[in-house]
Design an enzyme around this catalytic site. Structure first.
Site, PDB file in Angstrom:
ATOM      1  N   LYS A  41      26.297  -0.500 -41.755  1.00 45.99           N
ATOM      2  CA  LYS A  41      26.694  -0.331 -43.165  1.00 45.99           C
ATOM      3  C   LYS A  41      28.153   0.099 -43.280  1.00 45.99           C
ATOM      4  CE  LYS A  41      23.509   2.702 -44.071  1.00 45.99           C
ATOM      5  NZ  LYS A  41      22.854   2.698 -42.756  1.00 45.99           N
ATOM      6  N   THR A  42      28.493   1.165 -42.553  1.00 40.46           N
ATOM      7  CA  THR A  42      29.854   1.678 -42.640  1.00 40.46           C
ATOM      8  C   THR A  42      30.835   0.652 -42.085  1.00 40.46           C
ATOM      9  OG1 THR A  42      29.011   3.914 -42.425  1.00 40.46           O
ATOM     10  CG2 THR A  42      31.347   3.613 -42.000  1.00 40.46           C
ATOM     11  N   ASP A 225      30.157   4.755 -49.619  1.00 41.37           N
ATOM     12  CA  ASP A 225      29.279   4.893 -48.447  1.00 41.37           C
ATOM     13  C   ASP A 225      28.272   6.024 -48.716  1.00 41.37           C
ATOM     14  OD1 ASP A 225      28.229   4.425 -45.967  1.00 41.37           O
ATOM     15  OD2 ASP A 225      29.987   5.059 -44.821  1.00 41.37           O
ATOM     16  N   GLU A 226      27.166   6.029 -47.996  1.00 36.94           N
ATOM     17  CA  GLU A 226      26.153   7.100 -48.104  1.00 36.94           C
ATOM     18  C   GLU A 226      25.730   7.308 -49.566  1.00 36.94           C
ATOM     19  OE1 GLU A 226      24.978   8.542 -45.395  1.00 36.94           O
ATOM     20  OE2 GLU A 226      26.558   8.465 -43.876  1.00 36.94           O
ATOM     21  N   GLN A 256      17.621   8.127 -45.301  1.00 36.66           N
ATOM     22  CA  GLN A 256      18.550   9.171 -44.858  1.00 36.66           C
ATOM     23  C   GLN A 256      19.013  10.054 -46.007  1.00 36.66           C
ATOM     24  OE1 GLN A 256      21.449   8.107 -41.660  1.00 36.66           O
ATOM     25  NE2 GLN A 256      20.855   6.015 -42.174  1.00 36.66           N
ATOM     26  N   ARG A 609      21.115   9.323 -34.392  1.00 35.41           N
ATOM     27  CA  ARG A 609      22.516   9.546 -33.987  1.00 35.41           C
ATOM     28  C   ARG A 609      22.738   9.126 -32.549  1.00 35.41           C
ATOM     29  NH1 ARG A 609      24.254   8.486 -37.983  1.00 35.41           N
ATOM     30  NH2 ARG A 609      22.106   8.168 -38.567  1.00 35.41           N
TER      31      ARG A 609
HETATM   32  P1  ATP Z   1      24.374   5.191 -40.479  1.00 35.08           P
HETATM   33  O1  ATP Z   1      23.229   4.827 -41.352  1.00 35.08           O
HETATM   34  O2  ATP Z   1      23.978   6.105 -39.388  1.00 35.08           O
HETATM   35  O3  ATP Z   1      25.567   5.626 -41.244  1.00 35.08           O
HETATM   36  P2  ATP Z   1      25.550   2.562 -40.290  1.00 35.08           P
HETATM   37  O4  ATP Z   1      24.575   1.606 -40.852  1.00 35.08           O
HETATM   38  O5  ATP Z   1      26.670   2.968 -41.136  1.00 35.08           O
HETATM   39  O6  ATP Z   1      24.775   3.827 -39.715  1.00 35.08           O
HETATM   40  P3  ATP Z   1      27.583   1.857 -38.391  1.00 35.08           P
HETATM   41  O7  ATP Z   1      28.009   3.217 -38.039  1.00 35.08           O
HETATM   42  O8  ATP Z   1      28.422   1.024 -39.257  1.00 35.08           O
HETATM   43  O9  ATP Z   1      26.075   1.910 -38.948  1.00 35.08           O
HETATM   44  O10 ATP Z   1      27.304   1.021 -37.074  1.00 35.08           O
HETATM   45  C1  ATP Z   1      26.581   1.547 -35.986  1.00 35.08           C
HETATM   46  C2  ATP Z   1      27.190   1.066 -34.680  1.00 35.08           C
HETATM   47  O11 ATP Z   1      26.932  -0.325 -34.492  1.00 35.08           O
HETATM   48  C3  ATP Z   1      28.697   1.225 -34.644  1.00 35.08           C
HETATM   49  O12 ATP Z   1      29.072   1.587 -33.338  1.00 35.08           O
HETATM   50  C4  ATP Z   1      29.184  -0.171 -34.980  1.00 35.08           C
HETATM   51  O13 ATP Z   1      30.473  -0.418 -34.485  1.00 35.08           O
HETATM   52  C5  ATP Z   1      28.135  -1.029 -34.294  1.00 35.08           C
HETATM   53  N1  ATP Z   1      27.993  -2.358 -34.907  1.00 35.08           N
HETATM   54  C6  ATP Z   1      27.702  -2.631 -36.195  1.00 35.08           C
HETATM   55  N2  ATP Z   1      27.621  -3.959 -36.398  1.00 35.08           N
HETATM   56  C7  ATP Z   1      27.871  -4.564 -35.214  1.00 35.08           C
HETATM   57  C8  ATP Z   1      27.945  -5.923 -34.762  1.00 35.08           C
HETATM   58  N3  ATP Z   1      27.740  -6.937 -35.577  1.00 35.08           N
HETATM   59  N4  ATP Z   1      28.204  -6.121 -33.451  1.00 35.08           N
HETATM   60  C9  ATP Z   1      28.408  -5.079 -32.606  1.00 35.08           C
HETATM   61  N5  ATP Z   1      28.361  -3.806 -32.968  1.00 35.08           N
HETATM   62  C10 ATP Z   1      28.091  -3.522 -34.253  1.00 35.08           C
HETATM   63 MG    MG Z   2      27.287   4.854 -41.888  1.00 35.38          MG
END
Ligand code: ATP
Ligand code: MG
Length: 728
Positions: A41-42, A225-226, A256, A609
């Site tokens: 997402k982020t 975000d969030e 979350q 995490r």
């Molecule tokens: P949270 O809900 O904990 O905030 P999130 O959904 O925001 O998580 P991110 O932090 O954006 O998730 O991504 C999690 C990890 O996966 C990061 O290290 C990111 O770089 C990696 N990632 C995301 N998408 C890809 C992709 N398409 N290929 C490789 N790595 C990825």
């Molecule tokens: Mg995130």
């Protein structure tokens, strides 16, 4: 050139999965991304910003991006500059508070604030409330300052000024009066608290058509975000910035949502869909963060919650290692186990910054810190007692605040007699009366009474001192100005003379360092230095900062924080300690509606995490808030599929650490007791379920045992002759 550009765009989009790609390259329209932890997402949000700028659809100044913490905002800017060679100066990327501060600084007149208004953090606010209640001669047993503060903030976060609060009883009527008087006091002092920042910013735009139109036309893209943790006021704040032509992207995960206790409103997701996104809801289901076992554990746990929008995560990575579960005799053993594992992982090549110790409650960190310190493992604590919240720093900042704004009564009261200058309570009372009568600040009242030219001691001396300080620091660079203040105020000498003052003195020096770092950081300055100059921006920074400028920032150190503070972050290895009923889930949650579900979401955040390795530990007894507690394992451990778990033992051979005696519970007869029941033993009772023996009394047939049956059934004394107990 064109070719180069499209190549770069391709780079930016490389590796995204189809859903992520669709989200990043959405046309100019609003959407909601609803997806589980670690699904990117982020990453999508940041990449979308880069893509929009790179393809020329928006200038860096034409978008507004909001994240939850300063750390996350900084991270976003760093990632952005890594993707695109752009100047992020002036970009509106920050937290709700940080951006509100910027808006209010820019338009301070329209917002009805002095140019150098100061920000009260939570502790400052509490002092302000106490000062008010004292001035009003209020019985603080009946109206506890903390409750009054809670009432004020709750209403502000609901967007309600005193005149809008509904009153049904005399008690609330009084509270509303305090709220109004508090607001008046803040206005007089030229200070705003955290919730006021948001409410003021919101009201400013709501009231002022011209400004609102200006910002609405400016921000064609708004990204959050969030989103699951926004409260009602924050959502209304966002809506103020959103014009006809703004495309909003909100990303979040209902699983979350962990800030309901602070007013986060999960209904915002639905409202956002109704107001903006419509059917434009994107789901991401592939997790890129964690190995399979970790993810399976998280999925299994969260399905126990009844209220969910429902989604599952999968990963193309292997299962990875099992989740390690450790049962400690007490919290000290838990800490030594963790330290040993951290050291072993570190020896095998994992950087310390890539490991985190997470806990439910800040109070747990002390034992962990002690063990780490003794073992010489560098660590950093996030969000504990923040650097800027320490007493000596607060004193120093109060001098600076008073220099920036002499009408700040909170700052005045804090330092008028610190270090002591022989100013008595009576003198201050008289001063306060005089100020009230003349309707001026304490400083003005003091000024009016004394001729500073001749003064050396007491209140007149203080007036003279502040005048001299003002002259001496005029035009100096920030760090030098602070150095002057520390010496002229007598703070440095005061702590030098104090027996235990060395640490505090060091912290004061660290304040000068922090100011130097701040002055050299163009981004920090740009973020805050809209008007008011470096001192005002530094003070705002001190109030809003989450402690990132602590000593040792940037070096390799183990990361310690609460689970709340870990939101959005990821680590190679994660340790979650204190998994005991009453601690995690927290006992307070048990009485609240949906409390356990919120705790479970918190546990879900903790588990997710971890990228590769996850440790879960609990202790049979622990010292918390000066008391020994005996705990049974958290229900969350039971909710994880056992095939994913591996019980591990401490590597050391002595099962019970030497210091265990200090924890021996009420010196019962347990020691000479011949009965098979021992303190710390796990038992099962037909009616009360699983428990831990915490005390044993009596002999033979008369033996009684005290058992902690956890939050559901509590502590019970049972007579062994009757109770049907078995060893669990
Ligand atoms: P949270 O809900 O904990 O905030 P999130 O959904 O925001 O998580 P991110 O932090 O954006 O998730 O991504 C999690 C990890 O996966 C990061 O290290 C990111 O770089 C990696 N990632 C995301 N998408 C890809 C992709 N398409 N290929 C490789 N790595 C990825
Ligand atoms: Mg995130």
């Amino acid at each position: 050139m064109l070719c180069l550009k499209s190549n770069m765009t391709a780079n930016l989009l490389d590796g995204l999965n189809p859903e992520q790609l669709a989200a990043v390259t959405l046309p100019h329209q609003s959407a909601l991304i609803l997806a589980g932890a670690g699904s990117g997402k982020t990453r999508v949000l940041t990449t979308r910003i880069a893509w929009l700028i790179q393809t020329g659809q928006v200038s860096p100044l034409g978008l507004l991006a909001v994240t939850f913490t300063n750390k996350a905002a900084k991270e976003m800017l760093t990632r952005l500059t890594a993707m695109l060679p752009i100047n992020t100066r002036g970009m509106w990327v920050g937290t709700f508070h940080g951006l509100s501060n910027r808006l209010l600084r820019t338009h301070y007149r329209d917002a009805g604030l002095p140019q150098l208004f100061q920000i009260l953090d939570t502790a400052d606010q509490l002092s302000a409330v106490k000062r008010l209640l004292k001035a009003l001669d209020v019985d603080t047993e009946k109206y506890e300052p903390k409750k009054v503060q809670y009432f004020i903030n709750g209403n502000k976060e609901a967007g309600l000024r005193p005149e809008h609060v509904e009153v049904f009883d005399p008690y609330t009527r009084r509270l509303v009066e305090f709220y109004a008087a508090y607001d008046a006091q803040c206005n007089r002092d030229g200070v705003v608290d955290f919730s006021e920042l948001l409410l003021r910013a919101y009201e400013l735009l709501a009231r002022n058509d011209m400004l609102r139109t200006h910002y609405q036309e400016r921000f064609r893209y708004i990204l959050v975000d969030e989103f699951q943790d926004t409260n009602r006021l924050q959502y209304r704040w966002l809506k103020m910035f959103a014009g006809e032509d703004s495309a909003l992207l909100a990303v979040g995960d209902d699983d979350q949502s962990i800030y309901a206790f602070r007013g986060a409103h999960s209904g915002n997701m639905n409202e956002f869909q109704r107001d903006y996104a419509g059917d434009n809801v994107i789901k991401l289901e592939q997790n890129y963060r964690s190995h399979g076992n970790i993810l399976d554990a998280a999925n299994a746990l969260i399905t126990q919650n009844a209220t969910r929008l429902g989604k599952n995560l999968w990963t193309s990575e292997g299962k990875g290692e099992p989740i390690r579960v450790f049962e400690a005799y007490n919290d000290q053993e838990e800490a030594s186990f963790i330290v040993e594992e951290v050291k072993a992982l570190h020896r095998d090549g994992t950087a310390l910054v890539d490991m985190a110790l997470l806990y439910r409650s800040n109070a747990q960190s002390r034992v962990l810190e002690h063990a780490l310190f003794s073992a010489g493992v560098p660590y950093r604590v996030y969000g504990g007692l923040r650097f800027f919240e320490r007493q000596e720093i607060k004193h120093a900042l109060a001098y600076l605040r008073l220099l920036a704004n002499p009408d700040d009564d909170g700052a005045f009261s804090r330092i008028v007699n610190f270090p002591t200058r022989g100013i008595g309570a009576r003198t201050l009372e008289q001063l306060s009366d005089a100020a009230q009568a003349a309707n001026t600040s304490l400083w003005q009242a003091a000024r009016a009474q004394f001729d500073p030219a001749k003064a050396v001691k007491g209140l007149p001396g203080f007036v003279a001192l502040m005048g001299a300080m003002q002259d001496a620091t005029q035009g100096l660079p920030l760090p030098e100005a602070i150095e002057h203040v520390l010496h002229m105020s007598g703070l440095a000498a005061h702590y030098q003379a104090e027996k235990e003052g060395a640490d505090r003195l060091e912290n004061l020096n660290e304040l000068i360092n922090a100011a130097t770092v701040f002055s050299n950081d163009p981004e920090a300055m740009a973020e805050l230095d809209e008007v008011g100059g470096p001192l005002a921006s530094f003070l705002a920074h001190a109030a809003l900062e989450a402690g990132d400028h602590q000593a040792g920032a940037g070096s390799d150190a183990l990361q310690l924080m609460t689970v709340h503070a870990a939101k959005g972050l990821e680590f190679h290895a994660v340790f979650v300690g204190g998994l005991e009923e009453g601690l995690f889930p927290h006992e307070q949650s048990m009485n609240e509606k949906d409390g356990i579900e919120e705790e479970r979401r918190l546990m879900y955040v903790a588990i997710t995490r971890a990228r590769r390795r996850l440790y879960l530990s609990h202790a049979q007894s622990r010292m918390l808030h000066g008391q020994v507690r005996y705990g049974i394992p958290s229900r969350f451990l039971d909710e994880l599929p056992s095939e994913l778990l591996k019980l591990v033992n401490a590597k050391r051979n002595s099962a019970v650490p030497a210091s265990h005696d200090s924890y021996a519970a009420p010196k019962s007869n347990a020691r000479n007791n011949t009965s098979p029941w021992r303190i710390g033993m796990n038992v099962r009772h037909a009616k009360f379920g699983l428990g831990v023996v915490v005390n044993v009394e009596g002999q033979g047939e008369d033996t009684r045992v005290q058992i902690n049956f956890g939050a559901a059934n509590g502590m019970k004394w049972l007579a062994l002759a009757y109770a049907k107990l078995e060893v669990a």
